[in-house]
Design an enzyme around this catalytic site. Sequence first.
Site, PDB file in Angstrom:
ATOM      1  N   LYS A  32       0.829  -1.204   0.000  1.00 20.41           N
ATOM      2  CA  LYS A  32       0.000   0.000   0.000  1.00 20.41           C
ATOM      3  C   LYS A  32       0.868   1.261   0.000  1.00 20.41           C
ATOM      4  O   LYS A  32       0.662   2.179  -0.792  1.00 20.41           O
ATOM      5  CB  LYS A  32      -0.936   0.003   1.197  1.00 20.41           C
ATOM      6  CG  LYS A  32      -1.872   1.210   1.240  1.00 20.41           C
ATOM      7  CD  LYS A  32      -2.694   1.265   2.513  1.00 20.41           C
ATOM      8  CE  LYS A  32      -3.719   0.184   2.587  1.00 20.41           C
ATOM      9  NZ  LYS A  32      -4.648   0.352   3.730  1.00 20.41           N
ATOM     10  N   HIS A  34      -2.906 -38.167  11.163  1.00 18.09           N
ATOM     11  CA  HIS A  34      -1.730 -38.994  11.422  1.00 18.09           C
ATOM     12  C   HIS A  34      -0.639 -38.192  12.117  1.00 18.09           C
ATOM     13  O   HIS A  34       0.534 -38.576  12.101  1.00 18.09           O
ATOM     14  CB  HIS A  34      -1.223 -39.585  10.105  1.00 18.09           C
ATOM     15  CG  HIS A  34      -2.217 -40.504   9.461  1.00 18.09           C
ATOM     16  ND1 HIS A  34      -2.238 -41.854   9.710  1.00 18.09           N
ATOM     17  CD2 HIS A  34      -3.252 -40.256   8.624  1.00 18.09           C
ATOM     18  CE1 HIS A  34      -3.233 -42.408   9.022  1.00 18.09           C
ATOM     19  NE2 HIS A  34      -3.865 -41.453   8.358  1.00 18.09           N
ATOM     20  N   LYS A  49       8.134  -3.838  13.373  1.00 13.91           N
ATOM     21  CA  LYS A  49       8.690  -3.256  12.144  1.00 13.91           C
ATOM     22  C   LYS A  49       9.680  -2.139  12.470  1.00 13.91           C
ATOM     23  O   LYS A  49      10.753  -2.031  11.872  1.00 13.91           O
ATOM     24  CB  LYS A  49       7.567  -2.702  11.273  1.00 13.91           C
ATOM     25  CG  LYS A  49       6.679  -3.740  10.614  1.00 13.91           C
ATOM     26  CD  LYS A  49       5.619  -3.044   9.779  1.00 13.91           C
ATOM     27  CE  LYS A  49       4.687  -4.029   9.099  1.00 13.91           C
ATOM     28  NZ  LYS A  49       3.641  -3.339   8.314  1.00 13.91           N
ATOM     29  N   GLU A 107      -4.351 -11.543  14.423  1.00 10.87           N
ATOM     30  CA  GLU A 107      -3.960 -10.141  14.297  1.00 10.87           C
ATOM     31  C   GLU A 107      -5.136  -9.234  14.635  1.00 10.87           C
ATOM     32  O   GLU A 107      -4.946  -8.126  15.149  1.00 10.87           O
ATOM     33  CB  GLU A 107      -3.457  -9.861  12.881  1.00 10.87           C
ATOM     34  CG  GLU A 107      -2.710  -8.535  12.744  1.00 10.87           C
ATOM     35  CD  GLU A 107      -1.966  -8.406  11.437  1.00 10.87           C
ATOM     36  OE1 GLU A 107      -0.793  -8.841  11.377  1.00 10.87           O
ATOM     37  OE2 GLU A 107      -2.557  -7.905  10.460  1.00 10.87           O
ATOM     38  N   GLY A 167      -5.093  -4.856   5.725  1.00 11.01           N
ATOM     39  CA  GLY A 167      -4.315  -5.840   4.981  1.00 11.01           C
ATOM     40  C   GLY A 167      -4.907  -7.228   5.012  1.00 11.01           C
ATOM     41  O   GLY A 167      -4.977  -7.919   3.982  1.00 11.01           O
ATOM     42  N   ARG A 168      -5.360  -7.671   6.185  1.00 13.02           N
ATOM     43  CA  ARG A 168      -5.877  -9.037   6.304  1.00 13.02           C
ATOM     44  C   ARG A 168      -7.292  -9.169   5.741  1.00 13.02           C
ATOM     45  O   ARG A 168      -7.863 -10.264   5.744  1.00 13.02           O
ATOM     46  CB  ARG A 168      -5.822  -9.489   7.756  1.00 13.02           C
ATOM     47  CG  ARG A 168      -6.526  -8.562   8.747  1.00 13.02           C
ATOM     48  CD  ARG A 168      -6.128  -8.924  10.177  1.00 13.02           C
ATOM     49  NE  ARG A 168      -6.648  -8.002  11.170  1.00 13.02           N
ATOM     50  CZ  ARG A 168      -6.066  -6.858  11.512  1.00 13.02           C
ATOM     51  NH1 ARG A 168      -4.953  -6.483  10.915  1.00 13.02           N
ATOM     52  NH2 ARG A 168      -6.588  -6.087  12.456  1.00 13.02           N
ATOM     53  N   GLU A 176      10.183  -5.595   4.035  1.00 13.94           N
ATOM     54  CA  GLU A 176      10.370  -6.911   3.431  1.00 13.94           C
ATOM     55  C   GLU A 176       9.996  -6.895   1.945  1.00 13.94           C
ATOM     56  O   GLU A 176      10.703  -7.434   1.099  1.00 13.94           O
ATOM     57  CB  GLU A 176       9.525  -7.965   4.171  1.00 13.94           C
ATOM     58  CG  GLU A 176       9.884  -8.155   5.629  1.00 13.94           C
ATOM     59  CD  GLU A 176       9.036  -7.313   6.558  1.00 13.94           C
ATOM     60  OE1 GLU A 176       8.896  -7.705   7.730  1.00 13.94           O
ATOM     61  OE2 GLU A 176       8.516  -6.258   6.119  1.00 13.94           O
TER      62      GLU A 176
END
Length: 550
Positions: A208, A385, A505, A354, A268-269, A214
């Site tokens: 954005k 399993h 961050k 979050e 964002g999410r 990153e």
Amino acid sequence: MSRTPVDGSPAWQALADHAAANRSTTLRDLFAADDDRGNRLTAEAGDLYLDYSKHLVTDETLALLLRLAEDAGVAQRREAMFAGEHVNVTEDRAVLHVALRMPRDASLVVDAVDVVAEVHEVLGRMGAFADRVRSGEWLGATGERITTVVNIGIGGSDLGPSMAYEALLDVSQRDIACRFVSNVDGADIAEATRDLDPARTLFVISSKTFTTLETLTNAHSAREWLVASLGEDAVANHFVAVSTNAEGVKAFGIDPENMFGFWDWVGGRYSMDSAIGLSLMIAIGPEAFADMLAGFHTIDEHFRTAPFERNLPVLQGVLGIWYRNFLGAQTKAILAYSHHLSKLTAYLQQLDMESNGKSVTLDGEPVSYDTGPIVWGTPGTNGQHAYYQLIHQGTTLIPADFIGFARATDPLGDHHDLLMANVFAQTEALAFGKTREEVEAEGVPDHQVPHRTFRGNHPTSTILAPALTPNTLGQLIALYEHTVFVQGTIWDIDSFDQWGVELGKVLAGRIATELAAPSDPDAGSHDSSTMTLISRYRRLREDDPEGTSR
């Protein structure tokens, strides 16, 4: 003036008393007392069928939980969100992911702007671009068509489109592959590009602000990789951006005409159905993407209009409150019986943890009760399993959602019937277990009887849909979005900020500068542990591979 904490309300206290009085309730007893329970405790919305009969609840429990939701103002806060009020109080923003999937003829005016019109303007541009890539009209710098799209983002700019791409691989255009890079570990971008042809590769940079550490680190590495092969002039043909920072995008070498924007009211999410989904749209096409948005909207409308007692997000939300706050559960398992939903749980981890990983109320007061659960899980049948043993016979209460589909995406013999047999078998086994008497009746040796006895009473929801399609995927994600909203409202927290993420961050940026400096940071710059780790890392980094310089 501060509000009365939710755990001080009469509805909360009534639930606490009810939980204490019903500690010995078992699912065996509940089903034995009600032959119709398995039909009665169900609800439907769109293509989703929810069976919540295998939960440790009575009719009284459900009535008390729904009263708590009413008293907490879920209906009022829901209306405020849909109306575009600034329900994200710490950032003074509207929360309008629901606007991303409203139909073109709808209208929602927020702060004097019709946001639905803006959404569809961006969707139109996305669709036109996706069609150009899919048809081969968009060409790379050497005249080759694009065969691989690499989405570079992190958090919601990666988890959403990555999850949905895997989920909808069956309807994707297979001559164009999508890859996703998020980790700042150089191995991620190196492996993603190792076998690619730069002339046939398109990068989508999803950030954005176009400043995310990153994402921009990976983006510049991708740029260097491309330029080394095709030259500087090729950047404009092989990079597009999903961002709002036109100057940053232009400085990178991307034509602002190839920038697709979104808005500060898209968290964002909650952004996979915005321009963040550009790589997904290229993969599945604009029509399938629109069908996914329609699925989202179906559940939005259901959540907005259905009575609480038939409202899937409300029911799922209050059941989560019941286990987290009154029965002591700390985690929730999401168990999707679909290979294509291999990334669903990772996506829902961010959505839930979050959003509701908070310890202060909307008024900034410390909470005096537990909030967001730990969300985890993997696709069935693999998990059976691995960790199902702990769910069946461990000492921890773990509510679980089982997700299954009536039709296979890839029909192959009896595979799908066997897959779904496991869904039904596991929820039955978890609910009812196996008594000592039942084990002994099978002639099991005495010393094995305790080990082969299952107490049951493990609660589950089963969510069943006809097939995994773009539409049902949209419905499923919207169900979980609104479930998180219901719980955040009851807990009186802001489900739409993430200041803890921001703190990490800021510190990472500071330490990255210190790691690149000619000497260790000044004494007192950090705590003794962090200082020691930084110093040791710097020494190890400077050692030769054999360690002879130490």
